[in-house]
Design a protein around this motif. Sequence first.
Motif, PDB file in Angstrom:
ATOM      1  N   ASP A  83       1.600  -1.415  -0.249  1.00  0.00           N
ATOM      2  CA  ASP A  83       0.043   0.161   0.052  1.00  0.00           C
ATOM      3  C   ASP A  83       1.312   1.812   0.185  1.00  0.00           C
ATOM      4  O   ASP A  83       1.533   1.540   1.011  1.00  0.00           O
ATOM      5  N   CYS A  96      -0.659   5.848   2.559  1.00  0.00           N
ATOM      6  CA  CYS A  96      -2.002   5.647   3.432  1.00  0.00           C
ATOM      7  C   CYS A  96      -1.986   6.311   4.757  1.00  0.00           C
ATOM      8  O   CYS A  96      -1.696   6.755   4.124  1.00  0.00           O
ATOM      9  N   TYR A 154       2.332  -1.219   3.979  1.00  0.00           N
ATOM     10  CA  TYR A 154       1.721  -0.023   4.305  1.00  0.00           C
ATOM     11  C   TYR A 154       3.164   1.169   4.906  1.00  0.00           C
ATOM     12  O   TYR A 154       4.116   1.441   5.297  1.00  0.00           O
ATOM     13  N   SER A 194      -2.602   1.401  -4.350  1.00  0.00           N
ATOM     14  CA  SER A 194      -2.349   2.128  -2.750  1.00  0.00           C
ATOM     15  C   SER A 194      -4.135   2.338  -2.011  1.00  0.00           C
ATOM     16  O   SER A 194      -4.875   2.188  -3.566  1.00  0.00           O
ATOM     17  N   SER A 195      -4.835   2.088  -0.739  1.00  0.00           N
ATOM     18  CA  SER A 195      -6.147   2.257  -0.696  1.00  0.00           C
ATOM     19  C   SER A 195      -6.001   3.136  -0.892  1.00  0.00           C
ATOM     20  O   SER A 195      -7.030   4.167  -0.778  1.00  0.00           O
ATOM     21  N   ALA A 201      -6.420   5.021   1.930  1.00  0.00           N
ATOM     22  CA  ALA A 201      -7.237   5.342   3.368  1.00  0.00           C
ATOM     23  C   ALA A 201      -6.872   6.038   4.475  1.00  0.00           C
ATOM     24  O   ALA A 201      -5.140   6.459   4.383  1.00  0.00           O
ATOM     25  N   ARG A 202      -7.580   6.665   5.197  1.00  0.00           N
ATOM     26  CA  ARG A 202      -7.979   7.164   6.582  1.00  0.00           C
ATOM     27  C   ARG A 202      -8.559   7.310   7.037  1.00  0.00           C
ATOM     28  O   ARG A 202     -10.080   7.641   7.074  1.00  0.00           O
ATOM     29  N   HIS A 221      -8.882   0.565   3.702  1.00  0.00           N
ATOM     30  CA  HIS A 221      -7.973  -0.364   3.525  1.00  0.00           C
ATOM     31  C   HIS A 221      -8.412  -1.410   2.862  1.00  0.00           C
ATOM     32  O   HIS A 221      -7.723  -2.600   2.489  1.00  0.00           O
TER      33      HIS A 221
END
Length: 366
Positions: free
Chosen positions: A9, A12, A99, A305-306, A308-309, A315
């Motif tokens: 990832d 993120c 990550y 990548s995600s 994501a947050r 994710h």
Amino acid sequence: MIDTPNLVDQYCHGVLRTELGLGTFEARLGAHLGGSAALPAAGTTFFDTQTGFAVRRWCPPLLGLEPHCPPARYLARRRELGAAEAGRRLLRASGISTYLVDTGIPGDLTGPAELGAAGAAEAHEIVRLERLAEQVADTSGTVEAFLANLAEAVHGAAADAVALASAAGARQGLASAPEPPGPGEVRGAAGRWLAARPVGGRLTDPVLLRHLLWIAVTAGRPLQLHTGDRDPAALAGFAAATAGLGADLVLLHAYPHHRAAAHLTGLHPHVYADLGPALAHTGARAAAVLAEVLERAPFGKLLFSSGARGLPELHVVAASAFRSALTRVLGEWVMDGAWSRTDAQRVAGMIAAENARRVYRLTGSR
């Protein structure tokens, strides 16, 4: 079947440590969709989006529920397990083995080490340039001290981080003036900004942002550039100006301008494109978006990548949507005879992890 057991990832953030109610969870979904300051239409919910449906498809089974269960039931199960346990189950089921974590976002988010431990994965830090510059400004009393400390801080951060990232620089000033600003221009901009800036004030001056990016180009690490909803073609001048200087540029979150980002990767050896949360945003249509990117970009230039947050669900959704879309697109090309299965598997591995390992020099990654 295309096999992508371990994903890197490549961009993120951490996840929230706190328990979430329905309203807070929905707000986090909205923020991921770009609506951090907005509310859904009256009588509707952010679960009624492609991302919301994807959460309900992929995440409930990981917590012991049936796919597509109602949001209230899913969140009740999440609270029953607790944020930490639910997060561990979700992250460890995502198949993400590494990550790369941007730590420049304020809030109660896990850092790289904590995220890695929760997901049973490796984790490395990405340093957000604007946040770093703001911290330097808080402790520098003069223009001269600020500029000297800024260069030292960027190079110091690059010694430990896997990448440097900019959220504002790519959107303010680079399109019209991609070249580095002159010393007098930088000193003047720094003086004005420091004189008017309250403690903790954000860096928005376009001259200083350009200066910051050009320091980063010399720091020896990949430079990630958030394009937001802007056309990344505006970065063509900066990409041309930085060619041959040793810094790879990674374009983040280019959707809905993903074709333009893919095209730019084919023009410059040092430019890469991030698939990012676009596949999670588009949900059931992710395969169509991925196919459009693969039309234009060299396959060695694309990174999973995600983006994501806050929510570990993001994710899971990004990883699941990526695998599903990749299997569908490449599988169809194999079935049609356009690709061999060997080539499809090789390209899948490149995008899933190998390109990121090469760009970020992740020699110890799985």
